[in-house]
Design a protein around this motif. Structure first.
Motif, PDB file in Angstrom:
ATOM      1  N   LEU A   1      -6.116  -2.232  -2.554  1.00  0.00           N
ATOM      2  CA  LEU A   1      -7.415  -2.665  -2.049  1.00  0.00           C
ATOM      3  C   LEU A   1      -8.497  -1.805  -2.699  1.00  0.00           C
ATOM      4  O   LEU A   1      -8.445  -0.580  -2.598  1.00  0.00           O
TER       5      LEU A   1
ATOM      6  N   HIS B   1      -7.264   5.609  -0.858  1.00  0.00           N
ATOM      7  CA  HIS B   1      -6.264   6.493  -0.257  1.00  0.00           C
ATOM      8  C   HIS B   1      -5.233   5.726   0.559  1.00  0.00           C
ATOM      9  O   HIS B   1      -4.367   6.336   1.180  1.00  0.00           O
ATOM     10  N   HIS B   2      -5.327   4.398   0.609  1.00  0.00           N
ATOM     11  CA  HIS B   2      -4.347   3.499   1.223  1.00  0.00           C
ATOM     12  C   HIS B   2      -4.221   3.644   2.732  1.00  0.00           C
ATOM     13  O   HIS B   2      -3.236   3.203   3.309  1.00  0.00           O
ATOM     14  N   VAL B   3      -5.193   4.241   3.374  1.00  0.00           N
ATOM     15  CA  VAL B   3      -5.112   4.429   4.832  1.00  0.00           C
ATOM     16  C   VAL B   3      -5.345   3.104   5.550  1.00  0.00           C
ATOM     17  O   VAL B   3      -4.559   2.707   6.418  1.00  0.00           O
ATOM     18  N   TYR B   4      -6.411   2.393   5.184  1.00  0.00           N
ATOM     19  CA  TYR B   4      -6.741   1.143   5.871  1.00  0.00           C
ATOM     20  C   TYR B   4      -5.676   0.081   5.624  1.00  0.00           C
ATOM     21  O   TYR B   4      -5.353  -0.699   6.519  1.00  0.00           O
ATOM     22  N   GLY B   5      -5.108   0.051   4.444  1.00  0.00           N
ATOM     23  CA  GLY B   5      -4.060  -0.916   4.147  1.00  0.00           C
ATOM     24  C   GLY B   5      -2.814  -0.678   4.973  1.00  0.00           C
ATOM     25  O   GLY B   5      -2.194  -1.617   5.480  1.00  0.00           O
ATOM     26  N   GLN B   6      -2.439   0.567   5.126  1.00  0.00           N
ATOM     27  CA  GLN B   6      -1.230   0.860   5.894  1.00  0.00           C
ATOM     28  C   GLN B   6      -1.451   0.649   7.393  1.00  0.00           C
ATOM     29  O   GLN B   6      -0.606   0.075   8.076  1.00  0.00           O
ATOM     30  N   VAL B   7      -2.584   1.092   7.896  1.00  0.00           N
ATOM     31  CA  VAL B   7      -2.874   0.891   9.321  1.00  0.00           C
ATOM     32  C   VAL B   7      -3.052  -0.597   9.616  1.00  0.00           C
ATOM     33  O   VAL B   7      -2.545  -1.112  10.618  1.00  0.00           O
ATOM     34  N   GLY B   8      -3.746  -1.309   8.737  1.00  0.00           N
ATOM     35  CA  GLY B   8      -3.920  -2.752   8.930  1.00  0.00           C
ATOM     36  C   GLY B   8      -2.608  -3.500   8.842  1.00  0.00           C
ATOM     37  O   GLY B   8      -2.376  -4.458   9.582  1.00  0.00           O
TER      38      GLY B   8
ATOM     39  N   ASP C   1     -10.162   0.945  -0.668  1.00  0.00           N
ATOM     40  CA  ASP C   1      -9.248   1.855   0.027  1.00  0.00           C
ATOM     41  C   ASP C   1      -8.417   2.645  -0.978  1.00  0.00           C
ATOM     42  O   ASP C   1      -7.220   2.414  -1.122  1.00  0.00           O
TER      43      ASP C   1
ATOM     44  N   ASN D   1       0.614   3.943  -2.921  1.00  0.00           N
ATOM     45  CA  ASN D   1       0.422   5.357  -2.646  1.00  0.00           C
ATOM     46  C   ASN D   1       1.438   6.207  -3.414  1.00  0.00           C
ATOM     47  O   ASN D   1       1.112   7.251  -3.948  1.00  0.00           O
TER      48      ASN D   1
ATOM     49  N   THR E   1       0.826  -1.210   0.000  1.00  0.00           N
ATOM     50  CA  THR E   1       0.000   0.000   0.000  1.00  0.00           C
ATOM     51  C   THR E   1       0.860   1.260   0.000  1.00  0.00           C
ATOM     52  O   THR E   1       0.461   2.275  -0.565  1.00  0.00           O
TER      53      THR E   1
END
Length: 71
Positions: A46, A51-58, A49, A39, A35
């Motif tokens: 995903l 903006h790739h926020v959930y992928g990076q946090v996950g 997602d 970005n 992710t």
């Protein structure tokens, strides 16, 4: 009264923790890295997602969960 499975066979519990640790660490690092590259390069990993926020946090959460299993 019988002992719990971890008390009867601590090596099996240790082996299971190692499998969980390496799997979570590998998946979390891979998800975070993919992710992050998505970005930077502009592709979506995903579909929900953009903006790739959930992928990076996950990915970080999975990697940290794996690291908590370290012995």
């Amino acid at each position: 009264m019988s002992k719990p499975a971890t008390a009867r066979n601590p090596q099996a519990a240790h082996r299971r923790d190692r499998i969980v640790m390496w799997t979570a660490l590998g998946l979390g690092t891979g998800l975070f890295a993919s992710t992050l590259l998505g970005n930077m390069l502009g592709f979506v990993v995903l579909p929900f997602d953009p903006h790739h926020v959930y992928g990076q946090v996950g990915g970080i959460a999975l990697a940290l969960f794996g690291l908590t299993r370290w012995r």
